[in-house]
Motif scaffolding. Structure first.
Motif, mmCIF file in Angstrom:
data_model
loop_
_atom_site.group_PDB
_atom_site.id
_atom_site.type_symbol
_atom_site.label_atom_id
_atom_site.label_comp_id
_atom_site.label_asym_id
_atom_site.label_seq_id
_atom_site.Cartn_x
_atom_site.Cartn_y
_atom_site.Cartn_z
ATOM 1 N N ASP A 308 31.273 -1.454 5.219
ATOM 2 C CA ASP A 308 31.713 -2.187 6.408
ATOM 3 C C ASP A 308 31.588 -3.691 6.189
ATOM 4 O O ASP A 308 30.497 -4.179 5.868
ATOM 5 N N PRO A 309 32.669 -4.467 6.344
ATOM 6 C CA PRO A 309 32.602 -5.914 6.064
ATOM 7 C C PRO A 309 31.664 -6.666 7.003
ATOM 8 O O PRO A 309 31.020 -7.635 6.594
ATOM 9 N N LYS A 417 42.905 -9.983 8.414
ATOM 10 C CA LYS A 417 42.624 -8.578 8.149
ATOM 11 C C LYS A 417 41.129 -8.282 8.231
ATOM 12 O O LYS A 417 40.298 -9.124 7.913
ATOM 13 N N LEU A 418 40.844 -7.070 8.656
ATOM 14 C CA LEU A 418 39.482 -6.565 8.715
ATOM 15 C C LEU A 418 39.548 -5.088 8.372
ATOM 16 O O LEU A 418 40.414 -4.366 8.872
ATOM 17 N N HIS A 419 38.658 -4.619 7.532
ATOM 18 C CA HIS A 419 38.708 -3.233 7.040
ATOM 19 C C HIS A 419 40.046 -2.969 6.337
ATOM 20 O O HIS A 419 40.584 -1.862 6.402
ATOM 21 N N ASP A 420 40.597 -3.999 5.702
ATOM 22 C CA ASP A 420 41.893 -3.901 5.015
ATOM 23 C C ASP A 420 43.045 -3.607 5.965
ATOM 24 O O ASP A 420 44.136 -3.218 5.546
ATOM 25 N N ASN A 421 42.816 -3.770 7.244
ATOM 26 C CA ASN A 421 43.859 -3.571 8.246
ATOM 27 C C ASN A 421 44.127 -4.881 8.970
ATOM 28 O O ASN A 421 43.198 -5.651 9.247
ATOM 29 N N ALA A 422 45.399 -5.117 9.251
ATOM 30 C CA ALA A 422 45.769 -6.340 9.977
ATOM 31 C C ALA A 422 45.238 -6.270 11.406
ATOM 32 O O ALA A 422 45.348 -5.241 12.079
ATOM 33 N N ILE A 423 44.641 -7.361 11.856
ATOM 34 C CA ILE A 423 44.116 -7.428 13.222
ATOM 35 C C ILE A 423 45.218 -7.932 14.142
ATOM 36 O O ILE A 423 45.911 -8.904 13.829
ATOM 37 N N LYS A 424 45.390 -7.278 15.265
ATOM 38 C CA LYS A 424 46.412 -7.698 16.220
ATOM 39 C C LYS A 424 46.120 -9.116 16.704
ATOM 40 O O LYS A 424 44.965 -9.500 16.888
ATOM 41 N N GLU A 425 47.190 -9.863 16.936
ATOM 42 C CA GLU A 425 47.042 -11.260 17.348
ATOM 43 C C GLU A 425 46.295 -11.387 18.667
ATOM 44 O O GLU A 425 45.545 -12.346 18.877
ATOM 45 N N GLU A 426 46.491 -10.405 19.577
ATOM 46 C CA GLU A 426 45.790 -10.507 20.865
ATOM 47 C C GLU A 426 44.283 -10.349 20.692
ATOM 48 O O GLU A 426 43.502 -10.942 21.443
ATOM 49 N N ILE A 427 43.851 -9.577 19.669
ATOM 50 C CA ILE A 427 42.420 -9.445 19.405
ATOM 51 C C ILE A 427 41.860 -10.743 18.827
ATOM 52 O O ILE A 427 40.769 -11.182 19.191
#
Length: 524
Positions: A308-309, A417-427
């Motif tokens: 976990d990063p 990115k977090l967990h190698d997944n793109a984070i939604k802009e609203e987050i």
């Protein structure tokens, strides 16, 4: 907003608190404290009576989004107010009682207690205790028993020099607040249904609120299961290490909740044991990690924590801060002791626990600045810790990196990115917004505390800033007159109310409280 459904739910919550009040009452009975028995029995009756009244005025039904926010925000206030009653009955003033209770439930650990007995346990001022309502009621009961049965309360419950039941309640309230009284409410009541998800999102700290099970009640039960299991393990280890069982239980409650209320006035330093210190450090560190990751590590994937990063950054911050503090604090001790003191205090402050093993207020400015910054960073999302949270810091760092890259490559498409997944802009936007609102709240509260403390020369800039940062981040001790060897008792009553508000807002991550100020919230 469905007021009747909300009242019924409040009644359920107060009933749970009333039942929980019986536990410190039993501890008071075990230690033969008639005033403590009276205080907790009376408080339980008040909570149960209020519960019955609200349930009769309300009705069962589904909670909406607004109802969920209101129940979480006002539920914490109600818990703190009910929790303050034993302190008042045993001699403390209204403001101090509410401060101590709010500090407990929000796992802040800031205290207004000033005296201890010969064994080092906290006590309420003897004169105040002897003039308290509970003392008078216990005396009246004693007289009635003597008049009717020739038996006295003193014979049944001989007087002790300190209120062990109340000290148990201080730590127990932190343990309840650590995982969350609303989360306990969700786990116990099966009828919440869809509304439980809204309560869960408003209650659980941090931006990552992914549930481990489709049903929120199951998630709440699993989280509480992990919480209780770790607590039992720590109690056993502390007892084996030589800590008295009562102290082991109270300190475990405060450790797992990252709260910091120890029954000893000298905190963990009172035990003088490096082994105990390392055990406490381990469980503070574990309590500062995401409890969902604890579950996955035990039951699903053994490397969940390590991969976990957020946890990796959390560990890196602890290691770097420990080495820096050990090298710069100016402690006159061996290298191993400097590292031990630095590690304990860094973990204690970053996880927002607030235990101490030394007077870190005497450390160098460089070391104290690091500790102050850690008060803002806090622990991981989904932990029992407070403050901004490591995952938000990580997202902000990644956002800043993206902005720097875009400055060089304006036409590039770069995602956070977090967990190698793109984070939604609203987050990302909500994270930056939260950081801005958190810092704005800190600034406004600091100005307000400074304004009401103008006549107190001891409340200098360092004390004011650290007090607000500590209470808003649910840490506990600060610097100067609110340092680890001192307390918050000398702060102006208005200042205490400001800090109570900071503790409440900090525990609910500000947004849950601020949404109540919107006019649209109160519209039908």
């Amino acid at each position: 907003m469905n007021v009747k459904v909300l009242l019924y739910s409040f009644g359920d919550l107060l009933r749970i608190i009333g039942i929980l009040m019986l536990f410190p009452g039993m501890v008071a009975a075990y230690y033969r404290e008639p005033e403590g028995v009276v205080a907790f029995a009376f408080t339980s009756i008040i909570a149960m009576g209020s519960s019955s009244f609200l349930r009769r005025r309300g009705e069962m039904g589904d909670l909406g989004i607004k109802d969920g926010f209101a129940l979480v925000a006002f539920g914490w206030l109600a818990a703190a107010m009910i929790g303050a009653i034993p302190y008042m009955l045993l001699g403390m003033g209204l403001t101090d009682s509410l401060f101590e209770s709010m500090s407990g439930f929000t796992t802040t650990g800031a205290s207004v207690l000033t005296e201890s007995n010969s064994d080092g346990y906290w006590i309420i001022d003897g004169e105040l205790a002897n003039q308290s309502i509970a003392f008078a009621v216990a005396g009246a009961v004693e007289y009635l028993l003597w008049a009717t049965t020739n038996t006295t309360v003193s014979a049944m419950l001989p007087e002790q020099p300190t209120y062990y039941g109340l000290l148990f309640w201080r730590s127990f309230s932190q343990w309840l607040g650590g995982m969350g009284i609303i989360l306990l409410f969700i786990a116990i009541l099966p009828r919440l249904g869809v509304a439980g998800r809204q309560l869960y999102r408003a209650e659980v700290p941090g931006p990552d609120k992914e549930s481990m099970r489709p049903r929120i009640r199951q998630t709440a039960e699993l989280l509480w299961g992990i919480y209780i299991s770790l607590s039992i393990i720590e109690v056993v280890l502390l007892k084996v290490a030589g800590m008295p069982l009562y102290d082991a239980v109270c300190n475990t409650f405060a450790t797992m909740a990252t709260g910091g209320f120890s029954p000893q006035s000298m905190s963990i330093e009172a035990y003088g044991s490096p082994v105990i210190e390392y055990i406490v450090v381990l469980f503070m560190f574990l309590a500062g990690a995401n409890f969902a990751l604890h579950y996955r590590t035990v039951y699903e994937e053994r490397m969940s924590l390590i991969r976990d990063p957020e946890f990796r950054l959390y560990a890196v911050i602890v290691i770097i801060s420990t080495l820096f503090v050990a090298a710069t604090a100016g402690m006159a001790s061996s290298v191993s002791d400097r590292i031990r003191y630095a590690l304990f205090q860094v973990v204690s402050i970053m996880t927002t626990t607030g235990f101490s093993t030394t007077n870190f207020d005497t450390w160098s400015p460089a070391a104290k600045i690091v500790l102050l910054l850690l008060m803002f960073v806090g622990a991981c999302a989904g932990s029992t810790g407070g403050a901004i949270k490591v995952v938000r810091v990580l997202m902000i760092l990644k956002y800043v990196h993206r902005e720097l890259m875009l400055a060089m490559h304006p036409k590039a498409v770069i995602q956070v990115k977090l967990h190698d997944n793109a984070i939604k802009e609203e987050i990302v936007r909500s994270t930056i917004s939260f950081f801005g609102i958190y810092m704005l709240t800190f600034a406004l509260a600091s100005i307000m505390l400074a304004a009401v403390s103008y006549s107190d020369p001891a409340m200098n800039l360092e004390a004011i800033v650290s007090a607000v940062a500590s209470c808003l981040g649910n840490v506990g001790p600060g610097f100067g007159p609110v340092g680890p060897y001192l307390n918050y008792s000398a702060i102006h009553p208005l200042g205490k109310l400001i800090l109570i508000l900071c503790m409440w807002m900090g525990r609910l991550e500000i947004m849950t409280v601020l949404v109540l100020l919107l006019p649209d919230f109160w519209k039908k």
